[in-house]
Each structure stands twice: as C-alpha cells, then as structure tokens.
Design a protein around this motif. Sequence first.
Motif, short mmCIF file in Angstrom:
data_model
loop_
_atom_site.label_atom_id
_atom_site.label_comp_id
_atom_site.label_asym_id
_atom_site.label_seq_id
_atom_site.Cartn_x
_atom_site.Cartn_y
_atom_site.Cartn_z
N ALA A 202 36.75 21.97 72.85
CA ALA A 202 38.25 22.55 72.98
C ALA A 202 38.99 22.11 73.92
N TRP A 203 40.27 22.28 74.20
CA TRP A 203 40.89 22.05 75.65
C TRP A 203 42.27 22.81 75.48
N SER A 204 42.65 23.07 76.69
CA SER A 204 44.13 23.74 76.86
C SER A 204 44.74 22.86 78.09
N PHE A 205 45.85 22.15 77.74
CA PHE A 205 46.64 21.37 78.82
C PHE A 205 48.10 21.96 78.79
N PRO A 206 48.47 22.64 80.12
CA PRO A 206 49.60 23.31 80.18
C PRO A 206 50.72 22.30 80.11
N ILE A 207 51.89 22.31 79.49
CA ILE A 207 53.14 21.50 79.45
C ILE A 207 54.13 21.86 80.32
N GLY A 208 54.15 22.92 81.05
CA GLY A 208 54.96 23.17 82.04
C GLY A 208 56.19 24.32 81.58
N ASP A 209 56.13 24.96 80.38
CA ASP A 209 57.07 25.80 79.93
C ASP A 209 56.68 27.21 79.53
N GLY A 210 55.26 27.34 79.81
CA GLY A 210 54.46 28.51 79.56
C GLY A 210 53.55 28.30 78.44
N ARG A 211 53.62 27.14 77.62
CA ARG A 211 53.01 26.84 76.42
C ARG A 211 52.05 25.86 77.05
N ALA A 212 50.82 25.73 76.07
CA ALA A 212 49.63 24.56 76.42
C ALA A 212 49.53 23.93 75.22
N ASN A 213 49.00 22.61 75.28
CA ASN A 213 48.71 21.85 74.10
C ASN A 213 47.29 22.40 73.94
N VAL A 214 46.84 22.79 72.81
CA VAL A 214 45.53 23.25 72.66
C VAL A 214 44.83 22.50 71.32
N GLY A 215 43.58 22.30 71.33
CA GLY A 215 43.10 21.73 70.30
C GLY A 215 41.47 21.88 70.33
N TYR A 216 40.89 21.38 69.24
CA TYR A 216 39.46 21.34 69.32
C TYR A 216 39.12 20.13 68.36
N GLY A 217 38.06 19.41 69.09
CA GLY A 217 37.41 18.30 68.31
C GLY A 217 35.91 18.37 67.94
N GLU A 218 35.49 17.52 67.05
CA GLU A 218 34.17 17.55 66.56
C GLU A 218 33.60 16.12 66.09
N LEU A 219 32.47 15.67 66.31
CA LEU A 219 31.89 14.58 65.80
C LEU A 219 31.82 14.67 64.44
N LEU A 220 32.36 13.59 63.67
CA LEU A 220 32.11 13.71 62.09
C LEU A 220 30.66 13.26 61.99
N GLY A 221 29.90 14.33 61.02
CA GLY A 221 28.58 13.68 60.63
C GLY A 221 28.33 14.33 59.22
N MET A 234 38.20 26.19 67.55
CA MET A 234 39.31 26.18 68.76
C MET A 234 39.39 27.81 69.09
N HIS A 235 39.49 28.57 68.26
CA HIS A 235 39.58 30.00 68.81
C HIS A 235 38.13 30.34 69.10
N GLY A 236 37.04 30.11 68.63
CA GLY A 236 35.72 30.34 69.12
C GLY A 236 35.65 29.91 70.35
N LEU A 237 36.14 28.90 70.82
CA LEU A 237 35.82 28.55 72.26
C LEU A 237 36.88 28.91 73.33
N MET A 238 38.06 29.62 72.74
CA MET A 238 39.02 29.93 73.60
C MET A 238 39.48 31.36 72.93
N PRO A 239 38.68 32.44 73.62
CA PRO A 239 38.97 33.72 72.69
C PRO A 239 40.52 34.10 73.27
#
Length: 379
Positions: A202-221, A234-239
Amino acid sequence: MGRPAPHADYDVIVVGAGPAGCAAAAALAQEAPQLSVLVVDRADFPRDKPCGDGIAHEVTQVLSDLDFDVERVFDGAAEIGELALRSPSGVQVRRQMRHRVHVAPRRIFDARLVDEVRRCGIEVRRHSARTVEVTADGVRLDSLRARVVIGADGAESVVRRAAARPRPGRVALAIRGYAPELPELAGAQYITMTDRHWPAYAWSFPIGDGRANVGYGELLGDRPLSRADLIAGMHGLMPGLATPSDLRAHRLPLSSGRPPIPDGPVLLAGDAQSMINPFTGEGIFYAVVSGELAGRAAAQALTGGGNPGLLYRAATCRRLGRHLRHTSALARLGGWPALVDAGLRAGRADQRAFDDLVRFGLADGLLTPRLLSRLRFRG
C-alpha cells in the motif's frame, strides 16, 4: 513540420497522449523536426488517470532533456523529500531522499505535457484507435496511415492487441483514491508491504493540500481479486485511514514479465510495453524513457534507414538493459519477503544504501555492491 511520405498521411502516429506518448512526440520533434507527427488519444485533456501521482527526480531530468518546460509542468506540485518504507515483517526506515520528488495529480500533469507537445507544433487529436494493420508501405491505423505507429495507450493497449503482440506475463491489480494524510505520515511518501498475498503493498503520497494519494496493489494470481479485497488490503496496511474518495482500479503490467520488442514499424512504450517497476509499481519513469527511446528510434529509421523495432530494441537494451535484468532477477526471488526485509535493514543502516534502494525502485538503479554487501538474511 515536414510533408508525409508518399502513400502515408503521417510519418509517425503516436497512440496515447500520456507521459510515454508525449515523450515519444517530443523526441521526434527534437530528433527530426521535418517529420509529420500526429498524437491521438481517446480522451480530451485534462483527464484523470489512476496512478500513485509520484514523479521521481529522474523523470524531471528526462523531460528537461526533451525540452519540456519543467517549471511550468510542475508548478504548484507538492515537493517531497522524505520516504518511509515498511517491509513485510515490519522492518521500517524513514530517511531523506537524495533528490526531492514531485507528487502531481495526473489530471494536471498529463494535461501540461500535452500542452508542451502542442507548443512543439505537433498535432494532438481526439481519436479512439480500433484497428492496426501492417502494410507493405507502413501501418494503417483505422482510416489513417503512417510509416511508423507508436502505441503508448496504456495497460489495456489497443495497439498491442490489434498488432497481435503477446500479453504481459506478470500483472498486478491496484486501486487508488484520495484521503486526508495520516498524521504520522505527514510530509512523507510512504510504502508499506505485506507477506499476506505476497507481493502486495500500500502507499500514501501527499499531494500538498492535506490529502494524500493512497492505494493498494497486489500481484494477480490464482486468487480472484475484487474491489472490496483491494480496499480491505489498503485499510489493513494503513490503519486509521479515512474512506478515500475517487477510488479507481487499474492493471499494472510488470516489467519482469514484459514481452520482447520485435522488429517492424509498430512500437510499444510505457504500460503498453509492460514497463512497470515490479517492486514499487512506478511507471512514469519507464514511460518517459521508453517513449523517448521509441520516438528517437522511429526518427532514426525514417531519416537514416533501418528497422524501427530493431533500433528501439537496441536502444532499450543500452539504456535500461542492466537495470531490467536486475529487477527481473530480483523478481524471480521475490517470493522471499526476507529479501525485502534485508534491503530495508541495509537502507536503515546506511544513507547511501537507502539512496541505492530509492533509485532501484523509482528509476533505473542497480543492485549495487554497496547494497548487496549489506544484505543480511535472518532465519
């Protein structure tokens, strides 16, 4: 702009006006301004694109070399100097990066790249590509004709499918949205990994206005992945993360499963050529570099003779070959979360090893002797 060759409407048609397509067009304008070039995209700009929005320093360098006005492109974008990483077993490191990175929403970033391409005198037109046919004297794209076509139309590339190119071998699925920054992550880019359904992060990248671009990715299998699975990951990795807005899912064709670059007048760049870092999901650096290489290869083939695909393949090997071999080799060992644990311990112990990790994950870095010498496995 030069006149098109006989029996062709354009010398080159670039399909897709994202970073890869714009880099290809800029390289063509720089390398051979006499060629006639058309860029087509199915969308009008500005338009959104699911992405982490993080743009490495090395991307800025490539754009500057292609004569983009980088000050205008990144005007108002957040500049981030700190990166925090968490490994599958909980090893953490948080340090200043050697170079600050930008976080720019793609709705803004991509539109500014398109404006820069138009400033070069290149036509950008809305058009949804559907068919691609290689002919005796070039390529037919729907009712248009060109001597070379560059497909920079993303993970679900119409050009790739229409040209009967192989599908990517390794694909991840990710979801992204925007949410208020978590207080403990304020001002830092954050990537956190898990060994559950490994590899996943998962990731969190701040965009400068108090918010962040947040997401989660997983290899398809073998496990089917639903939207609910991705949101739960996403929520499991960023409580404590608030419910994100503007959630959109997208596929990530990883570079460790990329198909080979064949000969011929149809070139693929960026996501269409499966150019996504298999460890961080970073794709913008690969996009602008592969777009530049494809554009220059097309220009050299059309002005000096030669096979565009052969020239592009050779240029990619020279520019990215060692890096891609290193990422592919490490991906083959990627089932070992302990490998990532060791890398983060090395980065925590040594700023230079941390810098090596950042360049490896965000640009074209290698597994350097300094980094390898510090990899110590436990258990």
